[in-house]
Design an enzyme around this catalytic site. Structure first.
Site, PDB file in Angstrom:
ATOM      1  CG  ASP A   1      -1.789   1.170   1.343  1.00 13.69           C
ATOM      2  OD1 ASP A   1      -2.455   1.501   0.348  1.00 13.69           O
ATOM      3  OD2 ASP A   1      -1.805   1.803   2.419  1.00 13.69           O
TER       4      ASP A   1
ATOM      5  CG  ASP B   1      -1.638   7.624   0.464  1.00  6.86           C
ATOM      6  OD1 ASP B   1      -0.949   8.642   0.384  1.00  6.86           O
ATOM      7  OD2 ASP B   1      -2.288   7.155  -0.487  1.00  6.86           O
TER       8      ASP B   1
END
Length: 225
Positions: free
Chosen positions: A12, A14
């Site tokens: 991922d 953020d």
């Protein structure tokens, strides 16, 4: 737990690789000012992050997790948000400590690396470029790259196909429920980072780590079982 069977890693963006929250907060409150709304507390905006910019704009306008802004207001806000955020992507955003050294360790193991984020491709790619991370990844998938985004399994399965690995050999590393749900749907193991935006200790990940570097001993050949 050993992860020696892992042949590729997806991250991922953020809350996992990059702390982008300060610039997202600034963009959300700049948008609210543009729309004639009062600024929100930072913690409120933090709670609204995680499902892409389109959802964040709805939530930042209504200040409700499931809120839906009026269509014209949302369109105005969305256009302003994207333009403002694109111009201020890395004013305050930073790469988390240990990320760069960890990526180098993973590459030393010859593991292909991908980014799978719900952030749109047109924002995710320049963010990674501006922070000097883009070249570390052989594949970068945004929330609008395919017809479905996390928590759907589609992005992970697409990454497996592109990188030529089975889903059970792809490790998903993230910080939120979307990462866990996508991994479970794809049949991939999932690791969460404790420092991200989600409540990692409350989610059903296979492993929770305090830094990406902590994964290296589990991935390298000869790791204890």
């Amino acid at each position: 737990m050993t992860l020696q069977h892992i042949q590729a890693i997806a991250f991922d963006l953020d809350g996992t690789l990059v702390d982008s929250l300060p610039d997202l907060i600034a963009a959300a409150n700049a948008m609210r000012h543009h729309l004639g709304l009062e600024p929100l507390l930072h913690d409120r905006i933090r709670d609204h992050v995680g499902d892409g910019i389109a959802s964040l704009v709805h939530r930042a306008i209504t200040d409700e997790r499931e809120g839906q802004a009026e269509h014209q207001q949302w369109e105005d806000g969305f256009q302003f948000f994207v333009n403002y955020y694109r111009q201020h992507l890395t004013v305050h955003s930073t790469v988390y400590p240990g990320v760069i050294s960890a990526l180098n360790l993973f590459k030393a193991l010859k593991l292909p690396l991908a980014v799978i984020t719900n952030k749109s491709q047109r924002l995710a790619l320049p963010l990674l470029e501006e922070l000097g991370l883009a070249e570390d990844f052989s594949l970068i998938l945004g929330g609008d790259s395919l017809t479905e985004k996390k928590p759907s399994a589609m992005p992970l399965l697409h990454a497996c196909q592109v990188m030529g690995v089975a889903p059970e050999a792809l490790l998903m590393v993230g910080d939120s429920a979307n990462d866990v749900l996508a991994a479970r749907a794809a049949g991939s193991p999932c690791v969460l980072v404790s420092y991200g935006y989600g409540a990692a200790d409350q989610l059903q990940a296979d492993i929770v780590v305090d830094s990406l570097e902590a994964l290296y001993p589990m991935l390298k050949p000869g790791a204890p079982g």
